[in-house]
Scaffold this motif. Structure first.
Motif, PDB file in Angstrom:
ATOM      1  N   SER A 184     -56.413  57.121 -60.437  1.00  0.00           N
ATOM      2  CA  SER A 184     -57.477  56.610 -61.466  1.00  0.00           C
ATOM      3  C   SER A 184     -57.999  57.613 -62.252  1.00  0.00           C
ATOM      4  O   SER A 184     -58.140  57.629 -63.531  1.00  0.00           O
ATOM      5  CB  SER A 184     -58.364  55.576 -60.910  1.00  0.00           C
ATOM      6  N   SER A 185     -58.032  58.783 -61.611  1.00  0.00           N
ATOM      7  CA  SER A 185     -58.910  60.079 -62.156  1.00  0.00           C
ATOM      8  C   SER A 185     -57.929  60.616 -63.208  1.00  0.00           C
ATOM      9  O   SER A 185     -58.245  60.792 -64.428  1.00  0.00           O
ATOM     10  CB  SER A 185     -59.420  61.151 -61.438  1.00  0.00           C
ATOM     11  N   TYR A 186     -56.622  60.497 -63.053  1.00  0.00           N
ATOM     12  CA  TYR A 186     -55.650  60.945 -63.896  1.00  0.00           C
ATOM     13  C   TYR A 186     -55.452  59.867 -64.970  1.00  0.00           C
ATOM     14  O   TYR A 186     -55.369  60.330 -66.399  1.00  0.00           O
ATOM     15  CB  TYR A 186     -54.363  61.195 -63.367  1.00  0.00           C
ATOM     16  N   VAL A 192     -56.043  51.058 -65.512  1.00  0.00           N
ATOM     17  CA  VAL A 192     -55.847  51.106 -64.231  1.00  0.00           C
ATOM     18  C   VAL A 192     -56.040  49.928 -63.666  1.00  0.00           C
ATOM     19  O   VAL A 192     -56.705  48.974 -63.811  1.00  0.00           O
ATOM     20  CB  VAL A 192     -57.131  51.894 -63.267  1.00  0.00           C
ATOM     21  N   GLU A 212     -58.053  58.234 -66.394  1.00  0.00           N
ATOM     22  CA  GLU A 212     -59.218  58.439 -67.034  1.00  0.00           C
ATOM     23  C   GLU A 212     -59.072  59.934 -67.809  1.00  0.00           C
ATOM     24  O   GLU A 212     -59.358  59.812 -69.308  1.00  0.00           O
ATOM     25  CB  GLU A 212     -60.604  58.454 -66.170  1.00  0.00           C
ATOM     26  N   GLY A 213     -58.655  60.985 -67.128  1.00  0.00           N
ATOM     27  CA  GLY A 213     -58.686  62.106 -67.556  1.00  0.00           C
ATOM     28  C   GLY A 213     -57.663  62.798 -68.429  1.00  0.00           C
ATOM     29  O   GLY A 213     -57.726  63.355 -69.406  1.00  0.00           O
ATOM     30  N   PHE A 214     -56.424  62.124 -68.122  1.00  0.00           N
ATOM     31  CA  PHE A 214     -55.220  62.442 -68.762  1.00  0.00           C
ATOM     32  C   PHE A 214     -54.493  61.257 -69.370  1.00  0.00           C
ATOM     33  O   PHE A 214     -53.123  61.348 -69.772  1.00  0.00           O
ATOM     34  CB  PHE A 214     -54.153  63.199 -67.551  1.00  0.00           C
ATOM     35  N   TYR A 217     -50.895  64.336 -55.293  1.00  0.00           N
ATOM     36  CA  TYR A 217     -51.422  65.094 -56.295  1.00  0.00           C
ATOM     37  C   TYR A 217     -50.128  65.925 -56.897  1.00  0.00           C
ATOM     38  O   TYR A 217     -50.115  65.959 -58.170  1.00  0.00           O
ATOM     39  CB  TYR A 217     -52.369  66.198 -55.603  1.00  0.00           C
ATOM     40  N   ALA A 246     -58.171  57.912 -51.236  1.00  0.00           N
ATOM     41  CA  ALA A 246     -58.250  59.279 -52.193  1.00  0.00           C
ATOM     42  C   ALA A 246     -57.091  59.361 -52.940  1.00  0.00           C
ATOM     43  O   ALA A 246     -57.334  59.874 -53.986  1.00  0.00           O
ATOM     44  CB  ALA A 246     -58.228  60.478 -51.107  1.00  0.00           C
ATOM     45  N   GLU A 290     -49.184  65.948 -60.782  1.00  0.00           N
ATOM     46  CA  GLU A 290     -49.138  67.310 -61.665  1.00  0.00           C
ATOM     47  C   GLU A 290     -47.276  67.404 -62.094  1.00  0.00           C
ATOM     48  O   GLU A 290     -47.344  67.734 -63.317  1.00  0.00           O
ATOM     49  CB  GLU A 290     -49.258  68.386 -60.747  1.00  0.00           C
ATOM     50  N   GLU A 347     -55.518  56.943 -54.274  1.00  0.00           N
ATOM     51  CA  GLU A 347     -55.752  55.811 -55.508  1.00  0.00           C
ATOM     52  C   GLU A 347     -56.671  56.491 -56.506  1.00  0.00           C
ATOM     53  O   GLU A 347     -56.521  56.488 -57.762  1.00  0.00           O
ATOM     54  CB  GLU A 347     -56.669  54.720 -54.902  1.00  0.00           C
ATOM     55  N   GLY A 348     -57.798  57.113 -55.890  1.00  0.00           N
ATOM     56  CA  GLY A 348     -58.711  57.792 -57.035  1.00  0.00           C
ATOM     57  C   GLY A 348     -58.123  58.968 -57.666  1.00  0.00           C
ATOM     58  O   GLY A 348     -58.566  59.153 -58.697  1.00  0.00           O
ATOM     59  N   LEU A 349     -57.290  59.822 -57.096  1.00  0.00           N
ATOM     60  CA  LEU A 349     -56.655  60.583 -57.751  1.00  0.00           C
ATOM     61  C   LEU A 349     -55.794  59.896 -59.019  1.00  0.00           C
ATOM     62  O   LEU A 349     -56.068  60.667 -60.018  1.00  0.00           O
ATOM     63  CB  LEU A 349     -55.687  61.526 -57.195  1.00  0.00           C
ATOM     64  N   ARG A 374     -47.465  65.259 -65.004  1.00  0.00           N
ATOM     65  CA  ARG A 374     -48.178  65.695 -66.140  1.00  0.00           C
ATOM     66  C   ARG A 374     -47.504  66.935 -66.988  1.00  0.00           C
ATOM     67  O   ARG A 374     -47.397  66.835 -68.186  1.00  0.00           O
ATOM     68  CB  ARG A 374     -49.457  66.480 -65.707  1.00  0.00           C
TER      69      ARG A 374
END
Lengths: 318, 318
Positions: B157-159, B232, B161-163, B101, B151, B105, B153-155, B108
């Protein structure tokens, strides 16, 4: 049994608390009242078998002391705010994953080994199989919310493997019914109260979603906890049907006798990480003897009736 | 490109650093030297294109400042201690999830959007399909280590999708080769140095595992980062073969010219959360043109030769 219920003043958990008390169990309810509503546990507070602990799951001392002596944990507390994950990426990690870790450690410190957990159908990301079974192809996570739930699921199953816990994991579709405080029926009703002439719809309105009535959801949890015997028991909880957002808008407008102009924000998804199609295969929980009693349409209308009869719920949220 | 490599003084990452430098890239290496070895980056430190930052991934200020100006991140730092998860359940969350994480960040905050990540075949838990493909049935996690990686990995892939990030996720089997510092070859060699007459084997010795040589692993990472174009990109990295622990013991004893008495601790699994069979389907990365050059047997023997030639590696660990 003496049950420990986290998020006890929340929508689903407060209904579960009432059901557990009605079945003759003792309940310790734990809530930080950030989103929980005191009025949801007014009934429970009248019972001698209910004890409320007002504290946060990040307060590990309070948690360990409150959980002592309980036989089983129903961990329903969560950041259930699916849409705004990208506004505060750490919130899901903290509220859903670290909070779950704290619950598991408090259980371990107190020799409690049985946990039921509210996960979500969002763990399937953008599923490729419909209806989606529990052993669907390995998903790629699209939302911080869904990912925090899958991480919490995995923590629980690791504790089952490593520390001899027994876990009951429920992957919910959106839940409807009394004490409902957020979701599409809430949003549409709130918008129509403010301006009955138009309704903003996120996405193209063609998202297909499944919903389940809260009492049907609790039936399933009670049946699973009683009858499932594996170390890790994972169940989808949903209806054997789905509806388009547009259909639901139709039911809501019909009940309110309104004909607003629909204003679509456009696109297949309502927000970043939204899943345009959620429809779960629930044959696993049905095989234990569970049948939901309310259709999606009945659930939507029941929810709307509840919001109409309880204006304070809508007023409580800006 | 200017690459940011976390865990730069570790086994796989230090080999990656050398490869990136050899290919003409600039590298910022980041390591807290908890398990990293300064001698692994002695060569890199002689290059004008290499900069070392000695800091922890939990130090977000140091991280944000070190990562500034880089084009891409290779996030290989991890708690790679698979066996002892239940001894300190928060370590995997902190070192693997929260650290990831923090990396995301920091990216980002600095406008960096490309990340390669070392995940693990352990995310498949006890797989039901062999060889296991990337879209195998939704696994039930059995180890805190595997769960922290899924977990993370999912963070990522969420970034994505989201960013708008692009992610390259590699699910490794156990890696062998130069600078190897832990794993079964290490353990067996260390035990045989202490007492050549007997060898304790965790489990029944019949666990079937796949292994990959570190340079083959790095070939795959370089090829994927260059050629994969999805938002991804998830790849299994392993060999198209597996071996029994007993076979590997045979190769090791043959090379050392020893005939120890084998003492099995018994059971199908070597430790809590151990997977008795790991064998990944790597056709997805092979379709990009990758072929490993070394067999498992060659990898085991090469690793042993390395440990024999570098006694300090074995001495560095109690």
């Amino acid at each position: 049994m003496k049950a420990f219920v986290t998020g006890a003043a929340g929508f689903i958990a407060s209904n579960l608390v009432d059901r557990l008390l009605a079945a003759g169990h003792s309940v310790v309810g734990y809530d930080n009242f950030v989103t929980g509503q005191r009025r949801f546990i007014e009934g429970a507070l009248k019972s001698a078998n209910f004890k409320l602990v007002e504290a946060d799951l990040l307060n590990t001392d309070a948690l360990r002391s409150a959980i002592a002596g309980c036989d089983m944990v129903f961990h329903l507390a969560a950041n259930a705010d699916v849409r705004f994950g990208t506004h505060h990426p750490f919130k899901d990690i903290e509220q859903n994953l670290i909070a779950t870790y704290n619950v598991l450690e408090a259980m371990r410190a107190n020799g409690i080994k049985k946990i039921a957990f509210s996960s979500t159908g969002s763990v399937y990301g953008e599923a490729k199989v419909f209806p989606t079974p529990e052993d669907a192809p390995f998903p790629v996570q699209t939302s911080l919310y869904g990912n925090s739930k899958i991480a919490a699921e995995g923590l629980i199953s690791s504790y089952c493997e490593g520390f001899g816990f027994q876990g009951f994991i429920f992957r919910f579709v959106s839940i409807l019914g009394e004490r409902y405080t957020h979701g599409h029926v809430f949003d549409f009703y709130q918008k129509l109260l403010a301006d009955p002439s138009k309704l903003e719809v996120l996405g193209n309105g063609k998202q297909r979603k499944s919903y389940l009535y809260v009492q049907d959801c609790i039936d399933a949890i009670m049946i699973a906890v009683e009858r499932a015997t594996d170390r890790v028991n994972i169940f989808n909880l949903g209806q054997d049907e789905y509806c388009e957002v547009n259909q639901s808008i139709g039911w809501i407008c019909e009940r309110l006798q309104l004909k607003p102009t629909l204003e679509y924000t456009g696109g297949e998804r309502g927000w970043i990480g939204d899943n345009p199609f959620i429809f779960l295969d629930c044959s696993r929980i049905r095989a234990l003897g569970w049948t939901p009693k309310m259709s999606i349409q009945q659930g939507v209308v029941t929810t709307l009736e509840y919001l109409i009869a309880n204006p304070w719920v809508v007023e409580a949220r800006p």
